[in-house]
Design a protein around this motif. Structure first.
Motif, PDB file in Angstrom:
ATOM      1  N   ASP A  24      37.113  32.529  53.944  1.00 48.79           N
ATOM      2  CA  ASP A  24      37.422  33.401  55.087  1.00 48.79           C
ATOM      3  C   ASP A  24      37.513  34.872  54.684  1.00 48.79           C
ATOM      4  N   GLY A  25      37.225  35.178  53.400  1.00 49.64           N
ATOM      5  CA  GLY A  25      37.253  36.554  52.920  1.00 49.64           C
ATOM      6  C   GLY A  25      38.600  36.995  52.369  1.00 49.64           C
ATOM      7  N   ALA A  26      39.623  36.133  52.478  1.00 51.12           N
ATOM      8  CA  ALA A  26      40.951  36.483  51.967  1.00 51.12           C
ATOM      9  C   ALA A  26      40.901  36.637  50.446  1.00 51.12           C
ATOM     10  N   ASP A  27      41.591  37.644  49.941  1.00 52.06           N
ATOM     11  CA  ASP A  27      41.657  37.918  48.507  1.00 52.06           C
ATOM     12  C   ASP A  27      42.850  37.156  47.930  1.00 52.06           C
ATOM     13  N   VAL A  28      42.588  36.160  47.094  1.00 54.94           N
ATOM     14  CA  VAL A  28      43.641  35.324  46.512  1.00 54.94           C
ATOM     15  C   VAL A  28      44.598  36.170  45.681  1.00 54.94           C
ATOM     16  N   ASN A  29      44.078  37.118  44.924  1.00 53.22           N
ATOM     17  CA  ASN A  29      44.928  37.975  44.093  1.00 53.22           C
ATOM     18  C   ASN A  29      45.965  38.699  44.956  1.00 53.22           C
ATOM     19  N   HIS A  30      45.514  39.269  46.059  1.00 51.31           N
ATOM     20  CA  HIS A  30      46.428  39.979  46.962  1.00 51.31           C
ATOM     21  C   HIS A  30      47.484  39.040  47.521  1.00 51.31           C
ATOM     22  N   GLN A  31      47.068  37.841  47.914  1.00 47.56           N
ATOM     23  CA  GLN A  31      48.013  36.891  48.492  1.00 47.56           C
ATOM     24  C   GLN A  31      49.070  36.455  47.479  1.00 47.56           C
ATOM     25  N   LEU A  32      48.664  36.221  46.230  1.00 50.87           N
ATOM     26  CA  LEU A  32      49.618  35.811  45.200  1.00 50.87           C
ATOM     27  C   LEU A  32      50.638  36.903  44.902  1.00 50.87           C
ATOM     28  N   VAL A  33      50.169  38.129  44.760  1.00 51.57           N
ATOM     29  CA  VAL A  33      51.080  39.244  44.474  1.00 51.57           C
ATOM     30  C   VAL A  33      51.985  39.495  45.677  1.00 51.57           C
ATOM     31  N   LYS A  34      51.416  39.505  46.868  1.00 53.77           N
ATOM     32  CA  LYS A  34      52.183  39.748  48.100  1.00 53.77           C
ATOM     33  C   LYS A  34      53.277  38.695  48.300  1.00 53.77           C
ATOM     34  N   SER A  35      53.008  37.460  47.894  1.00 57.98           N
ATOM     35  CA  SER A  35      53.972  36.370  48.064  1.00 57.98           C
ATOM     36  C   SER A  35      55.009  36.306  46.946  1.00 57.98           C
ATOM     37  N   GLY A  36      54.847  37.153  45.928  1.00 51.24           N
ATOM     38  CA  GLY A  36      55.813  37.190  44.840  1.00 51.24           C
ATOM     39  C   GLY A  36      55.586  36.152  43.758  1.00 51.24           C
ATOM     40  N   TRP A  37      54.381  35.607  43.677  1.00 58.26           N
ATOM     41  CA  TRP A  37      54.083  34.568  42.696  1.00 58.26           C
ATOM     42  C   TRP A  37      53.570  35.112  41.368  1.00 58.26           C
ATOM     43  N   CYS A  38      53.199  36.390  41.323  1.00 57.51           N
ATOM     44  CA  CYS A  38      52.666  36.922  40.061  1.00 57.51           C
ATOM     45  C   CYS A  38      52.836  38.431  39.995  1.00 57.51           C
ATOM     46  N   TRP A  40      51.466  42.296  39.214  1.00 56.59           N
ATOM     47  CA  TRP A  40      50.285  43.142  39.368  1.00 56.59           C
ATOM     48  C   TRP A  40      49.879  43.539  37.965  1.00 56.59           C
ATOM     49  N   TYR A  41      48.602  43.456  37.639  1.00 55.58           N
ATOM     50  CA  TYR A  41      48.138  43.665  36.273  1.00 55.58           C
ATOM     51  C   TYR A  41      47.100  44.776  36.144  1.00 55.58           C
ATOM     52  N   VAL A  42      46.245  44.917  37.122  1.00 55.60           N
ATOM     53  CA  VAL A  42      45.108  45.828  36.997  1.00 55.60           C
ATOM     54  C   VAL A  42      45.556  47.282  37.179  1.00 55.60           C
ATOM     55  N   PRO A  43      45.430  48.094  36.116  1.00 57.44           N
ATOM     56  CA  PRO A  43      45.813  49.500  36.245  1.00 57.44           C
ATOM     57  C   PRO A  43      45.029  50.198  37.363  1.00 57.44           C
ATOM     58  N   LYS A  44      45.680  51.085  38.041  1.00 54.73           N
ATOM     59  CA  LYS A  44      45.077  51.911  39.096  1.00 54.73           C
ATOM     60  C   LYS A  44      44.700  51.139  40.354  1.00 54.73           C
ATOM     61  N   ASP A  45      45.154  49.888  40.507  1.00 54.66           N
ATOM     62  CA  ASP A  45      44.908  49.156  41.750  1.00 54.66           C
ATOM     63  C   ASP A  45      46.115  49.393  42.640  1.00 54.66           C
ATOM     64  N   THR A  46      46.007  50.412  43.495  1.00 56.91           N
ATOM     65  CA  THR A  46      47.149  50.814  44.314  1.00 56.91           C
ATOM     66  C   THR A  46      47.527  49.771  45.354  1.00 56.91           C
ATOM     67  N   VAL A  47      46.564  48.961  45.778  1.00 59.86           N
ATOM     68  CA  VAL A  47      46.878  47.909  46.755  1.00 59.86           C
ATOM     69  C   VAL A  47      47.793  46.873  46.106  1.00 59.86           C
ATOM     70  N   LEU A  48      47.415  46.385  44.917  1.00 61.12           N
ATOM     71  CA  LEU A  48      48.243  45.394  44.231  1.00 61.12           C
ATOM     72  C   LEU A  48      49.596  45.987  43.843  1.00 61.12           C
ATOM     73  N   GLU A  49      49.596  47.232  43.440  1.00 64.30           N
ATOM     74  CA  GLU A  49      50.852  47.900  43.090  1.00 64.30           C
ATOM     75  C   GLU A  49      51.798  47.940  44.296  1.00 64.30           C
ATOM     76  N   ARG A  50      51.254  48.280  45.457  1.00 66.00           N
ATOM     77  CA  ARG A  50      52.059  48.331  46.685  1.00 66.00           C
ATOM     78  C   ARG A  50      52.547  46.940  47.084  1.00 66.00           C
ATOM     79  N   LEU A  51      51.663  45.943  47.009  1.00 66.69           N
ATOM     80  CA  LEU A  51      52.041  44.583  47.385  1.00 66.69           C
ATOM     81  C   LEU A  51      53.142  44.044  46.473  1.00 66.69           C
ATOM     82  N   GLU A  52      53.056  44.342  45.176  1.00 71.04           N
ATOM     83  CA  GLU A  52      54.108  43.893  44.267  1.00 71.04           C
ATOM     84  C   GLU A  52      55.422  44.589  44.604  1.00 71.04           C
ATOM     85  N   GLY A  53      55.363  45.868  44.893  1.00 70.71           N
ATOM     86  CA  GLY A  53      56.580  46.597  45.267  1.00 70.71           C
ATOM     87  C   GLY A  53      57.242  46.002  46.494  1.00 70.71           C
ATOM     88  N   GLU A  54      56.440  45.624  47.478  1.00 72.91           N
ATOM     89  CA  GLU A  54      56.969  45.011  48.696  1.00 72.91           C
ATOM     90  C   GLU A  54      57.598  43.646  48.386  1.00 72.91           C
TER      91      GLU A  54
END
Length: 86
Positions: A24-38, A40-54
């Motif tokens: 369905d186009g969903a990004d598994v990495n984003h979902q895992l970080v957003k849900s608090g399961w992992c 954020w690892y990739v430097p300069k990925d502001t989306v993952l950084e924000r999702l981990e902060g949330e």
């Protein structure tokens, strides 16, 4: 069901880093970080950084622990130990 991966590359330790996408186009990495399961690892990925902060702020999953140990620190603490030995 996975649709595929994009942007894959290997780290100096041989680990593959890639974006994993579902049919369905969903990004598994984003979902895992957003849900608090992992972490954020990739430097300069502001989306993952924000999702981990949330996730941290909401104290989701691994962020319920006051002092969660990142996997890279855990692995470093275990180096030199034989399997099954503490």
């Amino acid at each position: 069901m996975p649709r595929g991966a994009r942007g894959g590359h290997s780290t100096s330790t041989g680990r593959t880093i890639a974006d994993v996408l579902l049919a369905d186009g969903a990004d598994v990495n984003h979902q895992l970080v957003k849900s608090g399961w992992c972490w954020w690892y990739v430097p300069k990925d502001t989306v993952l950084e924000r999702l981990e902060g949330e996730a941290r702020e909401a104290k989701l999953e691994l962020w319920t622990d006051a002092s969660p140990v990142p996997p890279w620190k855990f692995r470093k603490s275990r180096r030199g130990r034989r399997a099954g030995m503490c």
